[in-house]
Design a protein around this motif. Structure first.
Motif, short mmCIF file in Angstrom:
data_model
loop_
_atom_site.label_atom_id
_atom_site.label_comp_id
_atom_site.label_asym_id
_atom_site.label_seq_id
_atom_site.Cartn_x
_atom_site.Cartn_y
_atom_site.Cartn_z
N LEU A 374 -1.01 -5.69 5.20
CA LEU A 374 0.09 -4.67 4.25
C LEU A 374 1.26 -3.87 5.02
O LEU A 374 1.80 -4.04 5.38
N ARG A 375 0.09 -3.40 6.99
CA ARG A 375 1.27 -2.79 7.56
C ARG A 375 1.55 -4.03 8.25
O ARG A 375 3.01 -3.19 8.89
N ARG A 376 1.05 -4.72 8.37
CA ARG A 376 1.64 -5.29 9.39
C ARG A 376 3.31 -6.21 9.13
O ARG A 376 4.03 -5.92 9.53
N TYR A 377 3.37 -6.05 7.27
CA TYR A 377 4.53 -6.72 6.43
C TYR A 377 4.83 -5.10 6.14
O TYR A 377 6.35 -5.45 5.31
N SER A 378 5.12 -4.58 6.34
CA SER A 378 5.11 -3.14 6.09
C SER A 378 5.11 -3.00 4.49
O SER A 378 5.98 -2.44 3.99
N LEU A 379 4.81 -3.97 3.73
CA LEU A 379 4.68 -3.91 2.27
C LEU A 379 3.31 -2.78 2.13
O LEU A 379 3.92 -1.99 0.31
N ASP A 380 3.10 -1.90 2.34
CA ASP A 380 2.35 -0.76 2.02
C ASP A 380 3.35 0.81 1.66
O ASP A 380 3.40 1.57 1.16
N GLU A 381 4.80 -0.07 2.52
CA GLU A 381 5.78 1.36 1.91
C GLU A 381 6.67 0.42 0.39
O GLU A 381 7.30 1.95 -0.02
N LEU A 382 6.26 -0.12 -0.02
CA LEU A 382 7.11 -0.52 -1.40
C LEU A 382 6.98 1.04 -2.02
O LEU A 382 7.75 0.83 -2.86
N PRO A 383 6.25 1.14 -2.56
CA PRO A 383 5.75 2.49 -3.20
C PRO A 383 7.31 3.79 -3.25
O PRO A 383 7.35 4.15 -4.09
N GLN A 384 7.44 3.52 -2.36
CA GLN A 384 8.32 4.62 -1.72
C GLN A 384 9.57 4.50 -2.84
O GLN A 384 10.44 5.56 -2.85
N ILE A 385 10.18 3.37 -3.35
CA ILE A 385 10.81 3.58 -4.12
C ILE A 385 10.98 3.90 -5.36
O ILE A 385 11.85 4.56 -5.70
N PHE A 386 9.55 4.98 -5.99
CA PHE A 386 9.36 5.69 -6.54
C PHE A 386 9.59 7.26 -6.09
O PHE A 386 10.77 8.27 -7.22
N ASN A 387 9.63 7.57 -4.93
CA ASN A 387 10.01 8.14 -4.11
C ASN A 387 11.81 8.75 -4.34
O ASN A 387 12.51 10.00 -4.20
N VAL A 388 12.27 7.32 -3.85
CA VAL A 388 14.04 6.89 -3.87
C VAL A 388 14.26 7.38 -5.50
O VAL A 388 15.87 8.24 -5.35
N LEU A 389 13.49 7.07 -6.36
CA LEU A 389 14.68 7.33 -7.92
C LEU A 389 14.24 8.18 -8.02
O LEU A 389 15.09 9.35 -9.13
N LEU A 390 13.27 9.52 -7.55
CA LEU A 390 12.62 10.97 -7.66
C LEU A 390 14.04 11.87 -6.75
O LEU A 390 14.05 12.53 -7.14
N CYS A 391 14.73 10.87 -6.54
CA CYS A 391 15.64 11.55 -5.28
C CYS A 391 14.99 12.44 -4.12
O CYS A 391 16.00 13.41 -3.74
N GLU A 392 13.50 12.61 -3.88
CA GLU A 392 13.35 12.98 -2.59
C GLU A 392 13.25 11.83 -1.42
O GLU A 392 13.18 13.39 -0.06
#
Length: 475
Positions: A374-392
């Motif tokens: 997951l780290r090799r392809y930065s897939l672990d970062e995908l849930p941060q889309i939730f942070n974008v939707l929360l305007c954080e």
């Protein structure tokens, strides 16, 4: 728990956003100047055309009989004048040598259009030459009349831009003298460079707003260590003029122009203040929503892999420091064993970041097998889309750092907390984990803040895709 750095928070918006939507200060006078010059040039061209046709050798042609061809002539000449900056403020509109060159080039372009459209009939050579000469004479004359009239009005105190000067005490006299040479400014006041310091800048900007200041002259010595201050003036709709010194570095968003005969840098305010930032936020929310639906199957597949690989939750939530040092919980897919944060203290001695502000370790023993992938392809970062939707968070911005890292910040580092953090950023596409010195990363973050534009965000997003696919600096 209260952290020492939270005392500086004042719950203000992102550095790049405006408190409200407004237009650029002094825009009405600028628009009036351009509209007046365009109308004068149209009248001059129309008069030049009629005079040339009446005095030249008669020749039956659509160019002399059809109004649409005359309109095309106006569009070509006015468009060329505009493209060459001959409607800009200051000395540019009085550059008669360039004016003659542009009008001549426009006439040649019209001649080419006429030949391609109607090679057998255009207008007589005498009419063409007369129109060219009369166009130059009448446009130059209308510019001269406009400048004489404007100077007379300004001597009576009208049509002047209210301006303010911010400079060190030793430079004030020379700077005031330079501004007063220009007949278009009314100097409303002078302040020292300390008025731009963090504790004073809000009061300074409020005072400028109350006075209706349109442009501010700032000495290079006053702004060189405060380059990000330009965002505050841009969001107030105020244009900055940077007064020159012997040694100066050009800010990337500056424009070289002249005040009198002295070359100065200008950082213009946008026409609609803060508009670009709200386009950015709209783009963030739109893309995050679309990505959430598209990637839903990927989320499910990764969640199953994590559960099969090691015990513990699918998601990892960690407190990070975001906009204006406000803590928030960042979402990631779990890539480490459950008690990874507790084990970090025992690994601090192996930290590969030289100054110790960040923590990076190749071959970290806490990372799981699926976590490495997951780290090799930065897939672990995908849930941060939730942070974008929360305007954080935003799609692009400085990465939000853990509390442990921010507690080691120096004062100069906190500028990166003045903008919304991002999933990716200039730091990440310029080496990712290969950057082993925190100061180098901060320089990239500050460069992003100073040079930000929607175009830069798009460029970083495209580069992020390439960096991820190539696994550049990922571990």
């Amino acid at each position: 728990m209260t952290y020492k750095y939270l005392s500086i928070v004042n719950f203000k918006p992102d550095l790049r956003s405006a408190k409200d939507t407004r237009v650029q200060k002094g825009l009405a006078i600028k628009v009036l100047r351009v509209v007046t010059l365009v109308l004068l040039d149209i009248i001059s061209l129309k008069f030049a055309w009629e005079l040339a046709v009446s005095l030249g050798t008669p020749l039956e042609s659509k160019w002399t009989e059809n109004l649409s061809f005359q309109i095309l002539t106006l569009i070509v000449v006015i468009g060329m004048l505009s493209a060459q900056g001959l409607y800009d403020a200051g000395v540019e509109r009085r550059n008669y040598f360039r004016l003659i060159k542009v009008v001549s080039l426009s006439e040649c372009l019209l001649l080419l259009i006429a030949f391609l459209y109607e090679p057998n009939r255009y207008i007589s050579r005498s009419t063409f030459i007369l129109f060219w000469l009369f166009s130059i004479i009448f446009i130059s004359l209308d510019r001269w009349i406009f400048d004489v009239a404007t100077n007379l009005v300004r001597k009576r105190g009208s049509v002047r831009h209210p301006v303010f000067l911010i400079t060190d005490l030793e430079d004030q006299e020379n700077s005031v003298r330079l501004i007063e040479k220009e007949n278009c400014y009314t100097l409303m006041g002078v302040a020292e460079a300390s008025s731009l310091d963090r504790d004073n800048r809000e009061a300074t900007l409020e005072s400028l707003r109350k006075q209706g200041i349109v442009e501010v002259f700032i000495s290079w010595n006053a702004i060189k260590n405060r380059l990000y201050i330009s965002w505050h003036f841009m969001n107030a709709g105020i244009t900055i003029w940077i007064l020159p010194t012997d040694k100066e570095v050009l800010p990337s968003n500056s424009v070289l122009s002249k005040v009198g005969e002295v070359a100065c840098l200008s950082i213009p305010a946008p026409i609609i203040v803060g508009g670009d930032f709200w386009v950015k936020r709209g783009f963030d929310l739109f893309c995050a929503t679309i990505l959430l639906f598209i990637l839903a199957p990927v989320y499910l597949f990764i969640a199953i892999l994590i559960k099969l690989d090691s015990p513990g939750p699918v998601f990892f939530k960690q407190k990070r420091i975001g906009l204006h040092c406000q803590p928030f919980e960042i979402w990631k897919f779990r890539t480490m064993i459950v008690n990874a944060e507790k084990l970090q203290s025992s690994l601090e001695a192996k930290n590969e970041i030289k100054d110790g502000v960040l923590f990076k370790l190749k071959g970290d023993p806490r990372v799981t097998r699926v976590g490495k992938f997951l780290r090799r392809y930065s897939l672990d970062e995908l849930p941060q889309i939730f942070n974008v939707l929360l305007c954080e968070m935003s799609l692009v911005g400085p990465r939000p750092l853990p509390i442990r890292d921010v507690e080691k910040f120096k004062t100069k580092h906190f500028i990166r907390q003045e903008v919304l953090p991002g999933i990716t950023g200039l730091w990440q596409v310029s080496g990712r984990s290969d950057i082993d010195n925190f100061e180098d990363g901060v320089k990239l973050d500050i460069s992003y803040i100073e040079n930000w534009s929607i175009g830069l965000d798009l460029k970083i997003l495209f580069k992020t895709v390439g960096v991820v696919l190539q696994k550049t600096g990922a571990y």
